[in-house]
Design a protein around this motif. Structure first.
Motif, PDB file in Angstrom:
ATOM      1  N   ASP A  18       9.618  -1.937  17.779  1.00 36.00           N
ATOM      2  CA  ASP A  18       9.727  -2.143  16.337  1.00 36.00           C
ATOM      3  C   ASP A  18       9.301  -0.870  15.603  1.00 36.00           C
ATOM      4  OD1 ASP A  18      10.582  -4.791  16.551  1.00 36.00           O
ATOM      5  OD2 ASP A  18       8.520  -5.556  16.539  1.00 36.00           O
ATOM      6  N   VAL A  19       9.883  -0.642  14.438  1.00 36.76           N
ATOM      7  CA  VAL A  19       9.567   0.552  13.654  1.00 36.76           C
ATOM      8  C   VAL A  19       8.080   0.605  13.307  1.00 36.76           C
ATOM      9  CG1 VAL A  19      10.063   1.804  11.506  1.00 36.76           C
ATOM     10  CG2 VAL A  19      11.914   0.716  12.744  1.00 36.76           C
ATOM     11  N   SER A  59       6.033   1.572   7.000  1.00 38.78           N
ATOM     12  CA  SER A  59       5.341   1.586   5.710  1.00 38.78           C
ATOM     13  C   SER A  59       5.347   2.977   5.088  1.00 38.78           C
ATOM     14  CB  SER A  59       3.889   1.127   5.888  1.00 38.78           C
ATOM     15  OG  SER A  59       3.858  -0.191   6.387  1.00 38.78           O
ATOM     16  N   ARG A  60       5.084   2.984   3.794  1.00 40.28           N
ATOM     17  CA  ARG A  60       4.961   4.239   3.062  1.00 40.28           C
ATOM     18  C   ARG A  60       3.506   4.416   2.639  1.00 40.28           C
ATOM     19  NH1 ARG A  60       9.492   6.538   0.648  1.00 40.28           N
ATOM     20  NH2 ARG A  60       8.246   7.064  -1.173  1.00 40.28           N
ATOM     21  N   GLY A 105      -3.344  -0.851   9.249  1.00 42.94           N
ATOM     22  CA  GLY A 105      -2.191  -1.571   9.783  1.00 42.94           C
ATOM     23  C   GLY A 105      -1.824  -1.151  11.200  1.00 42.94           C
ATOM     24  N   LEU A 106      -2.230   0.039  11.612  1.00 44.69           N
ATOM     25  CA  LEU A 106      -1.942   0.493  12.980  1.00 44.69           C
ATOM     26  C   LEU A 106      -2.615  -0.406  14.016  1.00 44.69           C
ATOM     27  CD1 LEU A 106      -2.304   4.345  12.494  1.00 44.69           C
ATOM     28  CD2 LEU A 106      -0.177   3.066  12.836  1.00 44.69           C
ATOM     29  N   LEU A 107      -3.714  -1.042  13.634  1.00 41.45           N
ATOM     30  CA  LEU A 107      -4.459  -1.889  14.566  1.00 41.45           C
ATOM     31  C   LEU A 107      -3.770  -3.222  14.834  1.00 41.45           C
ATOM     32  CD1 LEU A 107      -8.096  -1.279  13.256  1.00 41.45           C
ATOM     33  CD2 LEU A 107      -6.926  -0.149  15.163  1.00 41.45           C
ATOM     34  N   VAL A 118      -4.268   2.512   2.970  1.00 39.75           N
ATOM     35  CA  VAL A 118      -3.525   3.405   2.077  1.00 39.75           C
ATOM     36  C   VAL A 118      -2.018   3.121   2.127  1.00 39.75           C
ATOM     37  CG1 VAL A 118      -5.247   5.264   2.044  1.00 39.75           C
ATOM     38  CG2 VAL A 118      -3.519   5.237   3.844  1.00 39.75           C
ATOM     39  N   ARG A 119      -1.666   1.923   2.586  1.00 35.48           N
ATOM     40  CA  ARG A 119      -0.257   1.533   2.679  1.00 35.48           C
ATOM     41  C   ARG A 119       0.241   1.079   1.307  1.00 35.48           C
ATOM     42  NH1 ARG A 119       1.015  -3.117   6.877  1.00 35.48           N
ATOM     43  NH2 ARG A 119      -0.706  -1.969   7.740  1.00 35.48           N
ATOM     44  N   GLU A 120       1.423   1.543   0.957  1.00 31.72           N
ATOM     45  CA  GLU A 120       2.068   1.115  -0.284  1.00 31.72           C
ATOM     46  C   GLU A 120       2.383  -0.366  -0.152  1.00 31.72           C
ATOM     47  OE1 GLU A 120       6.223   2.437  -1.600  1.00 31.72           O
ATOM     48  OE2 GLU A 120       4.893   4.009  -2.375  1.00 31.72           O
TER      49      GLU A 120
END
Length: 161
Positions: free
Chosen positions: A45-46, A70-71, A121-123, A157-159
Motif C-alpha cells: 500500500d502507498v 499523506s502530505r 502515522g508511520l507506526l 504533522v500530517r495534513e
C-alpha cells in the motif's frame, strides 16, 4: 559487502554497516521516485512507503518522514519547530544536506546531521519501505527501528484530509 547491500547507494550501504543493520535492499528497473511508483513496484500500500522530505525552517534544513499517502502540513511543522517560516527545500539543498537526489533520499545515512521529524502515522504498519539512496532502490524496516536510526522525533504533522 553483501550483494544485497551493493544494490544500495554506497554511502547508504556504509550507513547500514555502521549501524549494524541488515536489510534487504531491492532494486527495480523502473524508478521508484514517487510513493505510488514504489508501492506499485513492491506490491504494498502507498501508506507503507516512507517519504524522506527535506524542508527549510528559517533557512535550516529539517527532514520530515511521512507515509506515502499523506502530505506534510507545513504549518504544523512550523509550529513543531517554533520557526517563523517553513518551506520545501530545493533540489540543490536536498543534495547538499543529504548527499542524495530527490526521489532516492533514505531516512538516514546523510552527509549532515539534520533534525528529523517522523509522523506518528508511520507506526500504523508492522513494516515500511524507504529509499536506499537511489531512485531505483528500496528497503523494508519496522517503523520504530527506522525512526530510531534516523534520530527522529515522533510528531503529528500530517495534513488532515
Amino acid at each position: 559487502m553483501s550483494s544485497k547491500e551493493s544494490l544500495a547507494h554506497p554511502r547508504f550501504a556504509e550507513a547500514l554497516r555502521t549501524l549494524g543493520l541488515e536489510v534487504e535492499v531491492r532494486r527495480f528497473p523502473d524508478a521508484t521516485r514517487t510513493a505510488a511508483e514504489a508501492a506499485a513496484a513492491i506490491g504494498c500500500d502507498v501508506d507503507e512507503i516512507v517519504k524522506s522530505l527535506v524542508f527549510e525552517a528559517d533557512g535550516v534544513p529539517v527532514l520530515v518522514l511521512m507515509d506515502g499517502s499523506s502530505r506534510v502540513d507545513v504549518e504544523l511543522v512550523r509550529r513543531e519547530l517554533g520557526a517563523a517560516e517553513v518551506k520545501r527545500a530545493n533540489a540543490d539543498l536536498v543534495r547538499e544536506t543529504t548527499g542524495y537526489a530527490i526521489g532516492g533520499v533514505p531516512p538516514f545515512g546523510h552527509l549532515t546531521r539534520t533534525r528529523v521529524l517522523a509522523d506518528r502515522g508511520l507506526l500504523d504498519h508492522p513494516a515500511v519501505w524507504a529509499a536506499a539512496g537511489t531512485p531505483h532502490t528500496v528497503f523494508p524496516l519496522d517503523p520504530k527501528t527506522l525512526i530510531a536510526h534516523a534520530g527522529g522525533t515522533l510528531v503529528d504533522v500530517r495534513e488532515q484530509k
